[in-house]
Design an enzyme around this catalytic site. Structure first.
Site, PDB file in Angstrom:
ATOM      1  CE1 TYR A 100     -14.082  16.738 -15.279  1.00 61.28           C
ATOM      2  CE2 TYR A 100     -13.350  16.058 -12.619  1.00 61.28           C
ATOM      3  CZ  TYR A 100     -13.995  15.632 -14.160  1.00 61.28           C
ATOM      4  OH  TYR A 100     -14.372  14.447 -14.160  1.00 61.28           O
TER       5      TYR A 100
ATOM      6  NE  ARG B 188      -2.159   1.340   3.586  1.00 58.67           N
ATOM      7  CZ  ARG B 188      -2.265   0.719   4.787  1.00 58.67           C
ATOM      8  NH1 ARG B 188      -2.934  -0.255   5.068  1.00 58.67           N
ATOM      9  NH2 ARG B 188      -1.617   1.223   5.823  1.00 58.67           N
TER      10      ARG B 188
ATOM     11  CE  LYS C  81     -10.554  13.006 -18.174  1.00 56.92           C
ATOM     12  NZ  LYS C  81     -10.667  14.245 -17.323  1.00 56.92           N
TER      13      LYS C  81
ATOM     14  CG  ASP D  40      -7.186  19.795 -13.150  1.00 55.91           C
ATOM     15  OD1 ASP D  40      -6.534  19.303 -14.005  1.00 55.91           O
ATOM     16  OD2 ASP D  40      -8.457  19.636 -12.845  1.00 55.91           O
TER      17      ASP D  40
HETATM   18  C1  LIG Z   1     -11.432  14.162 -15.999  1.00 61.16           C
HETATM   19  C2  LIG Z   1     -10.976  15.500 -15.576  1.00 61.16           C
HETATM   20  C3  LIG Z   1     -10.557  15.386 -14.079  1.00 61.16           C
HETATM   21  C4  LIG Z   1     -11.136  14.103 -13.605  1.00 61.16           C
HETATM   22  O1  LIG Z   1     -10.283  13.068 -13.792  1.00 61.16           O
HETATM   23  P1  LIG Z   1     -10.955  11.403 -13.310  1.00 61.16           P
HETATM   24  O2  LIG Z   1      -9.689  10.584 -13.654  1.00 61.16           O
HETATM   25  O3  LIG Z   1     -12.053  11.304 -14.636  1.00 61.16           O
HETATM   26  O4  LIG Z   1     -11.613  11.371 -12.052  1.00 61.16           O
HETATM   27  C5  LIG Z   1     -10.080  16.515 -13.264  1.00 61.16           C
HETATM   28  N1  LIG Z   1      -9.839  17.522 -13.972  1.00 61.16           N
HETATM   29  C6  LIG Z   1      -9.913  17.566 -15.439  1.00 61.16           C
HETATM   30  C7  LIG Z   1      -9.856  19.152 -15.991  1.00 61.16           C
HETATM   31  C8  LIG Z   1     -10.493  16.606 -15.892  1.00 61.16           C
HETATM   32  O5  LIG Z   1     -10.851  17.094 -17.318  1.00 61.16           O
END
Ligand SMILES: *Cc1c(COP(=O)(O)O)cnc(C)c1O
Length: 392
Positions: free
Chosen positions: A112, A59, A209, A184
């Site tokens: 987001y 972990r 992504k 982010d």
């Molecule tokens: C998709 C996304 C997230 C979240 O990612 P997940 O892996 O789907 O939880 C966070 N920030 C942005 C800008 C995103 O497009």
């Protein structure tokens, strides 16, 4: 693992190919092992009670997670990196690592949507005050500072509407009051923007992504500055966060080809938008890499490239029926959330309840596109056909 210090002067493409692996440390195999594990054995009780070996329990990390964390540490120029089981989980962990009861956090209004949901539903119950700010605020963010402000959350470009932020100016102001700056950075990926270099303390990726890049796994990453690393490492351990080795492997595999994929996403997006902007049914294009975009100067200053995520508004007379008919008529663009895979996607932009510090036109019909790795001529034909079908 090879020392990252000796490689910090390598170009990003070279880092993507070499970071996070040490073939001679593992029988010469090019890729690090995918370690499926829980228990780690100790040679004797002395080693056990003194914690005298690298790994203690899966972990807390294993050679697979170390490899991806190490690669990202090098690419992001971070003091340390932690993995999370989704992008949203990375955001939640990053925020919780730098706020406590009684604190005040400032969050960009264009963050987001699920970030907003986390902030609105979890933080108030912990007696943490949440305030949203206009993303264009820049250094004037200081007018919103309170004695208890300890964190400033940024995202550029903003989700769905693509506004750029002057993150370096916000970071400089925040550091004057010793607040932690979060960003982010999913849109640009760690390849096209390295926020720690301009003052961000916690640089977050939805690895789901472009890092994973193939729509087949969920992953989050948090890269920390020297100032934020200790708190992040401690919180991550206390929460018991762990990403399964096969998903870490998919992230590692995706990372190796990030540069070539993004180059093509960027090129295709240019070609598609160049056609789209001249269509009579289309209003504003939302993509900071375009010279005509209001965020272009900031994008050019802080980013070294652009991804395949963009948006557009239909012309102002467009009805919701027409916008939805356009989406339904697309055949190569899937209707689906997330993005960053090899395939093109489209969603209607719905901002209801998603903005409180900025104005949005409730009648404007907008679409978010992810431009994939298909031939852009086919994507253009598909959109032309869908526009004809929707607008008659
Ligand atoms: C998709 C996304 C997230 C979240 O990612 P997940 O892996 O789907 O939880 C966070 N920030 C942005 C800008 C995103 O497009």
């Amino acid at each position: 693992m090879s020392s990252s210090d000796s490689r910090s002067n390598l170009k990003p493409d070279t880092q993507l190919a070499h970071a996070g692996r040490d073939p001679l440390g593992f029988h010469g195999f090019v890729n690090p092992p995918v370690v499926h594990a829980s228990t780690v054995l100790y040679p004797d009780v002395g080693t056990m009670v003194t914690g005298g070996q690298t790994y203690s329990y899966a972990r807390r990390g294993n050679p697979t997670t170390d490899s991806l964390e190490g690669a990202l540490k090098e690419i992001e120029g971070a003091a340390g990196v932690k993995l999370a089981n989704s992008g949203l989980n990375a955001i939640a962990l990053a925020i919780l690592s730098c706020v406590k009861a009684g604190d005040h956090i400032l969050i960009a209004d264009t963050a987001y949507g699920p970030t907003r949901h986390f902030a609105d539903t979890v933080l108030p119950g912990m007696n943490i005050a949440v305030e949203y700010y206009d993303p264009s605020i820049g250094a004037e963010i200081k007018s919103l500072f309170r004695p208890e402000t300890t964190a400033v959350f940024t995202e550029a470009p903003g989700s769905l509407t693509f506004e750029m932020q002057d993150v370096p100016a916000i970071a400089a102001a925040a550091h004057e009051i010793d607040a932690t700056v979060l960003m982010d950075n999913t849109w640009a990926s760690p390849l096209f923007c390295q926020p720690i270099a301009f003052g961000v303390d916690l640089s977050i990726q939805a690895g789901t992504k472009y890092i994973v890049g193939h729509s087949d796994a969920m992953l989050g990453t948090i890269a920390a500055s020297e100032k934020a690393w200790k708190g992040l490492d401690a919180l991550h351990g206390a929460m018991g966060s762990h990403v399964a080795p096969d998903d870490v492997f998919l992230g590692m595999r995706g990372l190796r080809t990030l540069s070539v994929r993004l180059e093509r996403h960027q090129r295709n997006t240019r070609i598609v938008l160049d056609w789209l902007k001249d269509q009579e049914q289309i209003g504003q294009i939302r993509y900071p890499a375009l010279e005509t975009d209001p965020g272009h100067a900031l994008w050019k200053r802080d980013f070294s490239g652009a991804s395949g995520l963009c948006g557009f508004d239909f012309r102002s007379s467009t009805t919701q029926e027409q916008a939805y008919a356009f989406l339904d008529a697309l055949t190569l663009f899937g209707l689906g959330y997330s993005w960053g895979g090899f395939e093109s996607l489209a969603i209607p932009v719905r901002l209801k309840g998603m903005r409180s510090a900025t104005k949005v036109d409730p009648d404007l019909q907008s679409v978010r596109l992810h431009i994939g790795l298909e031939d852009p001529e086919d994507l253009i034909k598909d959109m032309a056909h869908a526009l004809d079908k929707a607008f008659g």
